[in-house]
Every structure is written in structure tokens, then in C-alpha cells.
Design a protein around this motif. Structure first.
Motif, PDB file in Angstrom:
ATOM      1  N   GLU A  97       0.846  -1.189   0.000  1.00  0.00           N
ATOM      2  CA  GLU A  97       0.000   0.000   0.000  1.00  0.00           C
ATOM      3  C   GLU A  97       0.877   1.233   0.000  1.00  0.00           C
ATOM      4  O   GLU A  97       1.989   1.211   0.506  1.00  0.00           O
ATOM      5  CB  GLU A  97      -0.825   0.003   1.301  1.00  0.00           C
ATOM      6  CG  GLU A  97      -2.282   0.185   1.112  1.00  0.00           C
ATOM      7  CD  GLU A  97      -3.059   0.033   2.399  1.00  0.00           C
ATOM      8  OE1 GLU A  97      -3.218   1.035   3.124  1.00  0.00           O
ATOM      9  OE2 GLU A  97      -3.540  -1.086   2.658  1.00  0.00           O
ATOM     10  N   TRP A 134      -9.211  -4.586  -3.715  1.00  0.00           N
ATOM     11  CA  TRP A 134      -8.566  -3.277  -3.623  1.00  0.00           C
ATOM     12  C   TRP A 134      -9.551  -2.157  -3.341  1.00  0.00           C
ATOM     13  O   TRP A 134      -9.220  -1.178  -2.674  1.00  0.00           O
ATOM     14  CB  TRP A 134      -7.743  -2.985  -4.882  1.00  0.00           C
ATOM     15  CG  TRP A 134      -6.381  -3.556  -4.719  1.00  0.00           C
ATOM     16  CD1 TRP A 134      -5.942  -4.761  -5.173  1.00  0.00           C
ATOM     17  CD2 TRP A 134      -5.290  -2.986  -3.992  1.00  0.00           C
ATOM     18  NE1 TRP A 134      -4.642  -4.970  -4.768  1.00  0.00           N
ATOM     19  CE2 TRP A 134      -4.218  -3.893  -4.054  1.00  0.00           C
ATOM     20  CE3 TRP A 134      -5.120  -1.803  -3.298  1.00  0.00           C
ATOM     21  CZ2 TRP A 134      -3.000  -3.653  -3.447  1.00  0.00           C
ATOM     22  CZ3 TRP A 134      -3.898  -1.551  -2.691  1.00  0.00           C
ATOM     23  CH2 TRP A 134      -2.854  -2.480  -2.774  1.00  0.00           C
ATOM     24  N   ARG A 137      -9.964  -2.141   0.228  1.00  0.00           N
ATOM     25  CA  ARG A 137      -8.722  -1.620   0.824  1.00  0.00           C
ATOM     26  C   ARG A 137      -8.717  -0.091   0.795  1.00  0.00           C
ATOM     27  O   ARG A 137      -8.319   0.560   1.773  1.00  0.00           O
ATOM     28  CB  ARG A 137      -7.515  -2.177   0.064  1.00  0.00           C
ATOM     29  CG  ARG A 137      -6.169  -1.703   0.600  1.00  0.00           C
ATOM     30  CD  ARG A 137      -5.018  -2.332  -0.190  1.00  0.00           C
ATOM     31  NE  ARG A 137      -4.922  -3.749   0.061  1.00  0.00           N
ATOM     32  CZ  ARG A 137      -4.188  -4.297   1.034  1.00  0.00           C
ATOM     33  NH1 ARG A 137      -3.496  -3.535   1.854  1.00  0.00           N
ATOM     34  NH2 ARG A 137      -4.144  -5.602   1.183  1.00  0.00           N
TER      35      ARG A 137
END
Length: 188
Positions: A97, A134, A137
Motif C-alpha cells: 500500500e 482493492w 482496501r
């Protein structure tokens, strides 16, 4: 519209919980528009108000699905529900990340694979989004900013040490550091 300076880790606004949005006016619309422009110029897939020095509970996001469909929006006063977070070690390739407030760095972090975001838009209309992978996320990352948490605060011990070293070496971790997309040669 304007590109706003992005605060770097150490700025107090990044490390304190943000306040709920209570006024929905033209000033808020301008902030959201400027945040979109800043996020895209950075470039990033999400940007929380504290990252531009505004201690309010809102973030913008722009994430292209696998089919190319853009998921773009603003989440104001969000709530976030998560599936259980896996217990495996973070994968350096698939779970790395980055953060515009720790520009140019990437570290792996295990996150929940699914999330449900509930928030309101600029017209105070409530909405709900179920996200996976994602996209989930991104919601977790941006939501953390609203609670005064950066992703580097969640890293496992080894990666947390590496991040702390990078932050010290860059001279960050103190108030007053920022960068402006399009002006400063940084990326997150």
C-alpha cells in the motif's frame, strides 16, 4: 478548482480523529471538488480531508474496476463494516500500500477483503457500497485517516521499523511538512 497541498505524516491533523461534517454548503462542495483535483493530480485513488489539512470526516475516491468502469465518489460522515481480517503475513507484492501522506513509499499491509461503506453524498443522500479486494482496501485506508490513523501505524513490526527509518531519514514526522502535486516532485 485548485490543487491543495497534501500534509505529510507528523502533521497533527493526520494523527487526530476528524469531526463530523455538519454544514453542507458551497464551501464543502468546493473542498470536495478541490480534493478530487488534488487526488487525480497526485495521482491517487483516494484522499481524505485531513490529508489536505481539513479535520472533517469525508474522503473522495476514484477506483477503476477490472472492466474499466470508474467508481468515483465522496463519502461524508462514513461508517465502515469489515469482514474478518486474514491472519497471514502481508505479501510484499499483492498487498503493498502507499499513501499520499507518506509520499513515494509502499509497505505491505493485510486488510479485510470485504467492506461495506455507508455514508452520505454532497446532497446528504445516504448510500451504501459493498466493496471487495482493492476497492475495500481503499475504503479502509481512507476511513483510517478520519480516525487519525495512517497505514504505517498498522504495519507489522519489521515493516513498521522500515517505515519509521524512512520517515526519520526524510525529515518527516514533524508538523509543517507537505507537498503539492504538480509542483513538488513526489508521489505516493
Amino acid at each position: 478548482m485548485a490543487i491543495l497541498p497534501i500534509r505529510i505524516t507528523g502533521d497533527p491533523v493526520l494523527h487526530e480523529p476528524a469531526r463530523p461534517v455538519t454544514v453542507f454548503d458551497d464551501e464543502l462542495r468546493t473542498l470536495v471538488s478541490d480534493m478530487y483535483e488534488t487526488m487525480l493530480a497526485a495521482p491517487g485513488v483516494g484522499l481524505a480531508a485531513p490529508q489536505v489539512g481539513v479535520p472533517l470526516r469525508l474522503f473522495v475516491y476514484n477506483y477503476p474496476d477490472d472492466d474499466g468502469t470508474e467508481r468515483r465518489g465522496v463519502a461524508i460522515n462514513p461508517e465502515l463494516w469489515l469482514s474478518p481480517t486474514p491472519t497471514h503475513e502481508a505479501d510484499e507484492d499483492s498487498e503493498a500500500e502507499g499513501c499520499l501522506s507518506v509520499p513515494g513509499e509502499r509497505f505491505p499491509l493485510v486488510r479485510a477483503d470485504r467492506a461495506i461503506l455507508r455514508a452520505v453524498d454532497l446532497d446528504q443522500n445516504p448510500f451504501e457500497i459493498e466493496a471487495e479486494g482493492w476497492f475495500a482496501r481503499i475504503f479502509q485506508h481512507e476511513y483510517d485517516h478520519l480516525d487519525g490513523v495512517l497505514y504505517v501505524d498498522r504495519l507489522d513490526f519489521l515493516y513498521a521499523r522500515r517505515a519509521a527509518k524512512v520517515i526519520r531519514k526524510a525529515g518527516w514526522g514533524i508538523d509543517g511538512n507537505f507537498w503539492t502535486p504538480g509542483i513538488d516532485d513526489l508521489e505516493g
